[in-house]
Enzyme design. Structure first.
Site, PDB file in Angstrom:
ATOM      1  N   GLU A  47     112.922  17.217  24.978  1.00  0.00           N
ATOM      2  CA  GLU A  47     112.869  17.963  26.244  1.00  0.00           C
ATOM      3  C   GLU A  47     111.724  17.464  27.124  1.00  0.00           C
ATOM      4  O   GLU A  47     111.885  17.294  28.335  1.00  0.00           O
ATOM      5  CB  GLU A  47     112.720  19.475  25.984  1.00  0.00           C
ATOM      6  CG  GLU A  47     113.915  20.114  25.289  1.00  0.00           C
ATOM      7  CD  GLU A  47     115.174  20.173  26.148  1.00  0.00           C
ATOM      8  OE1 GLU A  47     115.144  19.744  27.304  1.00  0.00           O
ATOM      9  OE2 GLU A  47     116.205  20.652  25.635  1.00  0.00           O
TER      10      GLU A  47
ATOM     11  N   ASP B  48     125.446  14.623  22.307  1.00  0.00           N
ATOM     12  CA  ASP B  48     125.850  14.208  23.659  1.00  0.00           C
ATOM     13  C   ASP B  48     125.079  13.018  24.230  1.00  0.00           C
ATOM     14  O   ASP B  48     125.625  11.950  24.490  1.00  0.00           O
ATOM     15  CB  ASP B  48     125.805  15.403  24.625  1.00  0.00           C
ATOM     16  CG  ASP B  48     124.489  16.200  24.552  1.00  0.00           C
ATOM     17  OD1 ASP B  48     123.650  15.893  23.689  1.00  0.00           O
ATOM     18  OD2 ASP B  48     124.302  17.123  25.360  1.00  0.00           O
TER      19      ASP B  48
ATOM     20  N   GLU C 126     129.063  28.774  26.955  1.00  0.00           N
ATOM     21  CA  GLU C 126     128.367  27.754  26.141  1.00  0.00           C
ATOM     22  C   GLU C 126     129.300  27.161  25.089  1.00  0.00           C
ATOM     23  O   GLU C 126     129.297  25.964  24.850  1.00  0.00           O
ATOM     24  CB  GLU C 126     127.142  28.396  25.487  1.00  0.00           C
ATOM     25  CG  GLU C 126     126.210  27.437  24.788  1.00  0.00           C
ATOM     26  CD  GLU C 126     125.422  26.532  25.741  1.00  0.00           C
ATOM     27  OE1 GLU C 126     125.687  26.515  26.953  1.00  0.00           O
ATOM     28  OE2 GLU C 126     124.530  25.810  25.245  1.00  0.00           O
TER      29      GLU C 126
ATOM     30  N   GLU D  34     126.613  20.005  33.631  1.00  0.00           N
ATOM     31  CA  GLU D  34     127.497  18.944  33.136  1.00  0.00           C
ATOM     32  C   GLU D  34     128.822  18.820  33.890  1.00  0.00           C
ATOM     33  O   GLU D  34     129.281  17.723  34.182  1.00  0.00           O
ATOM     34  CB  GLU D  34     127.752  19.109  31.629  1.00  0.00           C
ATOM     35  CG  GLU D  34     126.587  18.686  30.747  1.00  0.00           C
ATOM     36  CD  GLU D  34     125.428  19.676  30.727  1.00  0.00           C
ATOM     37  OE1 GLU D  34     125.587  20.797  31.262  1.00  0.00           O
ATOM     38  OE2 GLU D  34     124.362  19.343  30.185  1.00  0.00           O
TER      39      GLU D  34
HETATM   40  C1  DMJ Z   1     119.832  18.832  30.372  1.00  0.00           C
HETATM   41  O1  DMJ Z   1     118.521  19.111  30.062  1.00  0.00           O
HETATM   42  C2  DMJ Z   1     120.194  17.449  30.006  1.00  0.00           C
HETATM   43  O2  DMJ Z   1     121.339  17.123  30.721  1.00  0.00           O
HETATM   44  C3  DMJ Z   1     120.406  17.249  28.541  1.00  0.00           C
HETATM   45  O3  DMJ Z   1     120.886  15.980  28.201  1.00  0.00           O
HETATM   46  C4  DMJ Z   1     121.311  18.272  27.936  1.00  0.00           C
HETATM   47  N1  DMJ Z   1     121.690  19.239  28.847  1.00  0.00           N
HETATM   48  C5  DMJ Z   1     120.708  19.843  29.685  1.00  0.00           C
HETATM   49  C6  DMJ Z   1     121.383  20.695  30.715  1.00  0.00           C
HETATM   50  O4  DMJ Z   1     122.478  21.345  30.251  1.00  0.00           O
END
Ligand code: DMJ
Length: 663
Positions: free
Chosen positions: A231, A376, A480, A499
């Site tokens: 993060e 992801d 979610e 997204e």
């Molecule tokens: C974001 O912080 C980034 O896109 C991350 O890769 C995963 N998703 C969150 C937002 O949903």
């Protein structure tokens, strides 16, 4: 009396058409015949009662031997990128100088050839006038401004804004195990840092300059905060690097974003933060980093040895940029080592990775493989690292991963825009066997169509995006987790994630189909309607009840608002050719240029080779043109944006809407 028989005739014709559609495919405009049915990928028989009974049987891959159903796709990505056909409502291209009635009618109001009104054509393939686009762009800008101004007024210098009570929020010091908050909030003015490049993209140079100075003068990473490495990397490090590149760009495409007497302060801050994250890569037997570090004291003594694949394996873009800007290989080296370590632990049989791993033993603790949470951005960064740095290894890994995804995760009919069977969907499977593990998909997976656009797999992108959009239409947000078999949200909150908007934006850029502008408008309007509160935009606690939580995550400003704005801002420098930008996983823009392809510690790529790679990349990532009806240019009274048909045939769009219980 004549008009009465005409109306009656039309009515009968329409009923006949609907009946035929219904009998032939079990599809057609809703006339009250239909019951909601769960998806079973080929099992459901949609013909009336029989269909409802059959749909309760377990899907074939869950152990119904001998039951026919679509096999996991074995087509290569190249095979899957074939151009969709014209939709049933697509008007016949008119010959020179003539515009048949059906052509005009279809463009103007959605009368499908054959006389029936196609509601999808009417709703989505009509023009999106420039004034409406400008209105939507301003709405997106206003959305950002409302959130940002309120953050600055009520929350700064804290990390986030509580939009309902108009207050700031920092780390949860009282409850260190509250990782939902503490992983992200490091007591470093997160929302301000994360929003920097959005200010530039919106052309707000005075606020950008003010914000950069505030960050330089007030933000410090010397904090007793235990944050998640991932993060902190994508939200803070990535944003600092992006803003640094915007400030130092000699072209200044967004207006004057220079900072007087700028002395690379943001780059120094990025290095300082990265150095504080480096302990996560020490004392790990596999090279896969610890998930969390304390910014002052390093890895906490009681640290967890388990980390998710995306968290550990998607650091390469930011760490690689930092290394290449500084000429110091350390950061890229540790991030690359982590990717390779994870990659080497993939299943021999499926080629897939799990979602949670023990960093000391290399054992997969979470064996679920999918495209959403936990995995992801791992896939995303294999491709994006290649685009940025041009290292062939990254592309090879991505291509192999994509083949495994198409082979083991993708279910449903082979082509999206033709044929029988369920529309394709990517499911969660056991990484070793490829067996499906559950029947939910998560909202994070909605980024994937955007990635498919980058590799030119437009047809699959169109179809998967349509599935997520159908869910959005049903709830006015994305839960979610959504259980596609039971047709219910399984985890019902929506924290303003970007997204779906991100994919919508990339699909629009690839296809220029006004359908995606309609989708964006729909999303914008539901955000305004369901999430706007006194001082910003609030997380939806429950997508059905529309109850709210007092939280506005920083990615709402850095991604959701940014992608919405860019979708409608046709003239933005981000889109202009010559300015090759790539988005990080947090939506931060980074210009793709030769500078980042030079690794001073690895002289293997000569300038010439770099040039070749660039061309190769361009040809690989060149989106397919989906514009149809170019011959309609003869009918020059219709503005260009009206010349497109739906990206997904309306019969399939309707099928997807039924599958999520929307109609
Ligand atoms: C974001 O912080 C980034 O896109 C991350 O890769 C995963 N998703 C969150 C937002 O949903």
């Amino acid at each position: 009396m004549q008009w009465k028989s005409l109306v009656l005739g039309l009515l009968l014709l329409r009923l006949g058409l609907h009946g035929a559609l219904w009998l032939a495919f079990g599809l057609g405009p809703s006339m009250g015949f239909y019951q909601r049915f769960p998806i079973s990928f080929g099992l459901q028989n949609l013909k009336g009662i029989e269909g409802r009974a059959a749909s309760s049987a377990p899907p074939y891959w869950l152990g119904a031997p001998g039951v026919r159903g679509p096999q996991p796709s074995r087509r290569t990505p190249a095979e899957q990128s074939s151009r969709p056909e014209k939709g049933p409502g697509t008007p016949e291209p008119p010959g020179p100088g003539m515009c048949p009635k059906s052509y005009w009618a279809s463009l103007l109001g959605g009368w499908a050839p054959g006389g029936g009104v196609d509601e999808y054509e009417r709703r989505y393939s009509s023009a999106f006038p420039p004034q409406l686009r400008a209105q939507m762009r301003d709405l997106a800008r206003g959305m950002f401004a409302f959130g940002y101004d309120n953050y600055m007024a009520h929350a700064f210098p804290e990390d986030e804004l509580n939009p309902i009570h108009c207050r700031g929020r920092g780390p949860d010091r009282g409850n260190p195990s509250n990782v939902n908050i503490n992983d992200v909030l490091g007591n470093y003015s997160l929302t301000l840092v994360d929003a920097l490049d959005t200010l530039a993209i919106m052309g707000n140079s005075s606020e950008f300059q003010k914000a950069v100075k505030l960050v330089i003068n007030t933000v410090s990473f010397d904090k007793d905060s235990t944050v998640q490495v991932f993060e902190a990397t994508i939200r803070v490090l990535g944003s600092l690097l992006s803003a640094h590149r915007i400030i130092t760009d000699s072209e200044q495409p967004f207006g004057d974003m220079t900072i007087k007497d700028y002395d690379n302060e943001l780059l120094h801050m990025a290095r300082d933060l990265a150095l504080r994250l480096l302990p996560a890569f020490e004392n790990t037997k596999t090279g896969i980093p610890y998930p969390r570090v304390n910014l002052k004291s390093g890895v906490p003594p009681d640290s967890n040895n388990e980390t998710c694949t995306a968290g550990a394996g998607s650091l390469l873009v930011e760490f690689g940029i930092l290394s290449r800007l500084l000429g110091d290989s350390t950061f890229e080296w540790v991030a690359r080592r982590a990717v390779k370590a994870l990659w080497n632990l993939r299943s021999n049989y499926t080629g897939l990775l799990g979602n949670v791993i023990n960093i000391q033993t290399g054992t997969w603790v979470g064996r679920q493989s999918g495209l959403g949470a936990g995995l992801d951005s791992f896939y995303e960064y294999l491709l994006k690292s290649y685009i940025l740095f041009g290292e062939d290894d990254d592309l090879e890994m991505f291509n192999a991963a994509y083949r495994s995804i198409q082979t083991f995760l993708r279910r449903g009919r082979r082509a999206c825009n033709e044929g029988e069977g369920d529309p394709p969907l990517y499911v969660n499977v056991n990484m070793f066997s490829g067996q499906m593990m559950n029947t939910w998909i998560d909202s994070l997976q909605a980024f994937f169509p955007g990635l498919q656009i980058l590799i030119g797999d437009v047809e699959n992108a169109i179809c998967l995006h349509a599935f997520y959009y159908a869910i959005w239409k049903r709830f006015g947000a994305l839960p979610e987790r959504y259980n596609w078999q039971l047709q219910v949200p399984e985890t019902p909150f929506y924290p303003l994630r970007p997204e779906l908007v991100e994919s919508t934006y990339l699909l629009y850029q690839a296809t220029k189909n006004p359908f995606y502008l309609h989708v964006g408008m729909d999303i914008l309007q539901s955000l305004e309607k369901h999430t706007k509160v006194k001082c910003g935009y609030a997380t939806l606690h429950h997508v059905i009840e529309k109850s709210k939580e007092d939280r506005m995550e920083s990615f709402f400003l850095s991604e959701t608002c940014k992608y919405l704005y860019l979708l409608f801002d046709e003239e933005n420098p981000v889109h202009q050719s010559g300015n090759g930008y790539m988005f990080t996983t947090e939506g931060h823009i980074i210009s793709v240029d030769k500078y980042l392809r030079n690794s001073p510690w690895k002289k293997s790529l000569s300038e010439e080779e770099v040039g070749e790679h660039q061309e190769e990349k361009m040809s690989r990532s060149k989106p397919l043109e989906l514009k149809v009806n170019t011959s309609g240019l003869n009918c020059n009274r219709i503005p260009d944006e009206r010349r497109y048909s739906l990206p997904l045939k309306s019969i399939y769009m309707r099928q997807i809407d039924q599958m999520v219980g929307l109609i």
